[in-house]
Design an enzyme around this catalytic site. Structure first.
Site, PDB file in Angstrom:
ATOM      1  N   GLY B  49       0.889  -1.146  -0.157  1.00 17.39           N
ATOM      2  CA  GLY B  49      -0.021  -0.059  -0.160  1.00 17.39           C
ATOM      3  C   GLY B  49       0.968   1.459  -0.145  1.00 17.39           C
ATOM      4  N   SER B  86      11.917  -3.114   0.308  1.00 17.35           N
ATOM      5  CA  SER B  86      12.468  -4.346   1.140  1.00 17.35           C
ATOM      6  C   SER B  86      12.908  -3.394   2.554  1.00 17.35           C
ATOM      7  CB  SER B  86      13.623  -4.808   0.542  1.00 17.35           C
ATOM      8  OG  SER B  86      14.605  -3.986   0.365  1.00 17.35           O
ATOM      9  N   GLN B  90      10.009   1.578   2.748  1.00 16.02           N
ATOM     10  CA  GLN B  90       9.388   2.594   1.532  1.00 16.02           C
ATOM     11  C   GLN B  90       8.413   3.811   2.063  1.00 16.02           C
ATOM     12  OE1 GLN B  90      10.202   3.368  -1.149  1.00 16.02           O
ATOM     13  NE2 GLN B  90      10.764   1.648  -2.323  1.00 16.02           N
ATOM     14  N   ALA B 284       5.614   8.570  11.093  1.00 19.75           N
ATOM     15  CA  ALA B 284       5.289   6.958  10.613  1.00 19.75           C
ATOM     16  C   ALA B 284       6.688   6.325  10.840  1.00 19.75           C
ATOM     17  CB  ALA B 284       4.558   7.016   9.526  1.00 19.75           C
ATOM     18  N   GLY B 286       8.315   2.142   9.778  1.00 20.70           N
ATOM     19  CA  GLY B 286       7.999   0.958   8.890  1.00 20.70           C
ATOM     20  C   GLY B 286       7.398  -0.062   9.753  1.00 20.70           C
ATOM     21  N   GLY B 288       6.565  -3.333   7.631  1.00 28.38           N
ATOM     22  CA  GLY B 288       6.496  -4.542   6.884  1.00 28.38           C
ATOM     23  C   GLY B 288       6.907  -5.758   7.550  1.00 28.38           C
ATOM     24  N   GLU B 289       8.275  -5.809   7.804  1.00 32.09           N
ATOM     25  CA  GLU B 289       8.990  -6.982   8.144  1.00 32.09           C
ATOM     26  C   GLU B 289       8.466  -7.359   9.715  1.00 32.09           C
ATOM     27  OE1 GLU B 289      13.208  -7.393   6.154  1.00 32.09           O
ATOM     28  OE2 GLU B 289      12.299  -5.353   6.576  1.00 32.09           O
TER      29      GLU B 289
END
Ligand code: FES
Ligand code: FES
Lengths: 161, 333
Positions: B49, B86, B90, B284, B286, B288-289
């Protein structure tokens, strides 16, 4: 060879071969690229379409098997101006991430809700278990199907009045 | 017999390439004489997203509705390096670059607006695609008209920005460094399972997550990422196993390599902790991982709580559970 089929309500006559997959007929010959190829071997459900009302993996069917059949692909569900309640619900519930599984998921949801307009969560899980998603945790997809059921019921009640 | 257990895992995750690598992202935003506002970025969206979030950031800074923004994503003729999708980077890196580029364009709107409307910039309102003086709201110029004005001067209503934070390589002896990563994300997850001691099957009943992500730019998308990431971690814990023999993968398909289906996944309950402690866009960080990593130890702990056996090899499949239960019975009885 030539086959004749109805795709999303439109009669089509297509020149094809005996070894062309239905998936390729749809994507390459008819340029209906909403139907996706995930695995190409019947494992993921990304290529799901409705053939005479049945959910099928279009990667496992040969084009001639669809001769005289009636096919519904994701392009036949709603339109950009007027989304189907299921599509609307997927958007509202946040059930679309990369979107690759979405066309197949929506067709599977449609079939499920046609047979069972008020499914339980367990029934939804079972109904979608042939469609893999790698982005969501299915949680919001299930929520989307419940929301669709609600919307369709509300609409139905509206009609009765 | 069916036995229930709960397990918990807490993680801290440094994101971005870190360790002194030249990690950065470049973005540009252009307002043209016609059409929507164009955000140029090479950031790739793979379902997490980022493009939605970048649209939101540009719209927020430029004070327009998100539908006024279009992205040229991944067009190498138009974009510069955004780094890889990755390392959980991002939203933080490209989000920051887009925020800075949008601030550059906002400043230009004030600049050309004050020239066109013959006033100082504090007298201007810049909002909803229009620029006007506080006392004359009817006498406005659109962003697009200001772009024309810029073009008449041989200039562009465009700004490019990059986000290039410093990190330090850790000391090879101690592993310590002043700023090894740009920031850290924190998460705690609790898994509840039911283990069938007859079949070895593990049913995941629910997952509860608390995620400190600084600021949720799009809470629904954050939940989606938590759920999807957790399910990947669940797959790793319970079923995903690449079998390699003599360099050849023996199960290169989804019949041999199982991933979770709708039948395997539990309901999720997520709490987003907005504890702004980093320099990302609007605070904000990250996610993701981190959201893929906690599930595995939480599940291993839950299985231990249910049947009292520790597993040290993944995935914890039914056959391993049955074997371990039998061994245990053997040693006890
Ligand atoms: S592409 Fe047909 S089932 Fe996967
Ligand atoms: S949304 Fe990406 S696979 Fe389902």
């Amino acid at each position: 060879m030539q086959i004749r089929l109805t795709v999303n309500g439109e009669e089509r006559v297509v020149e094809t071969t005996a070894t062309t997959r239905l998936l390729d007929l749809l994507r390459t010959d008819l340029k209906l690229t909403g139907t996706k190829e995930g695995c190409g071997k019947g494992e993921c459900g990304a290529c799901t379409v409705l053939l005479n009302g049945q959910l099928v993996a279009s990667c496992l069917l040969l084009a001639p098997q669809a001769d005289r059949a009636e096919i519904i692909t994701i392009e036949g569900i709603g339109s950009a101006e007027g989304l189907d309640p299921i599509q609307e619900s997927y958007l509202e519930a946040g059930a679309v991430q990369c979107g690759f599984c979405t066309p197949g998921m929506i067709l599977a949801s449609k079939k499920l809700l046609e047979e069972n307009p008020r499914p339980t969560v367990e029934e939804i899980r079972r109904g979608l278990s042939g469609n893999l998603c790698r982005c969501t945790g299915y949680h919001k997809i299930i929520a989307a199907v419940r929301l669709s059921a609600q919307k369709m019921a509300d609409k139905g009640e509206g009609k009765d009045e | 017999m069916k036995k229930r257990g709960r397990g918990i895992a807490t993680i801290m995750f440094g994101f971005g390439y870190g360790e002194g690598f030249p990690d950065h992202s470049i973005a540009a935003i252009e307002i043209k004489e016609q059409g929507p506002i164009l955000v140029k970025t090479a950031a790739a969206d793979v379902g997490q997203g980022v493009l939605t979030v970048l649209t939101q950031i540009a719209a927020e800074v430029l004070r327009v509705a998100p539908d006024r923004i279009v992205l040229s994503a991944g067009d190498t003729a138009l974009t510069k390096n955004a780094g890889s999708t990755s390392a959980t980077r991002q939203t933080y890196f490209t989000g920051s670059a887009v925020q800075k580029a949008a601030e550059g364009v906002l400043a230009l709107l004030y600049h050309y607006g004050s020239l066109a409307l013959h006033c100082n910039h504090p007298e201007l309102v810049v909002k909803d695609g229009r620029v006007y003086r506080y006392d004359r709201p009817d006498h406005f110029m659109s962003y697009q008209e200001l772009a024309r004005l810029a073009h008449e001067k041989g200039e562009l209503l465009q700004a490019e920005a990059s986000f290039f934070p410093r990190t330090d390589a850790p000391d090879p002896e101690t592993g310590q460094g002043e700023r090894v990563y740009v920031a850290y994300t924190f998460m705690t997850q609790i898994a509840e399972v039911e283990v069938d001691t007859a079949t070895g099957l593990v049913e995941v009943l629910r997952f509860d997550t608390a995620l400190d992500l600084g600021k949720a730019l799009n809470p629904q998308a954050v939940e989606g990422q938590i759920e999807g990431g957790t399910v990947m971690g669940m797959g790793m814990a319970l079923m995903e196993e690449q079998v390699i023999k003599a360099g050849i993968t023996l199960n290169p398909d989804l019949t041999g390599y199982l991933i979770p289906t709708a039948l395997d996944c539990p309901p999720f309950y997520s709490r987003l902790v907005e504890n702004k402690d980093a320099a990302g866009p609007f605070g904000a960080k990250g996610i993701g991982e981190p959201v893929t990593i906690g599930a595995t130890p939480a599940l291993a702990n839950a299985i231990y709580a249910a049947i009292g056996i520790r597993f040290f090899e993944l995935p914890i499949t039914p056959d391993k559970i049955i074997k371990a239960l039998r061994q245990e019975q053997g040693t006890n009885g």
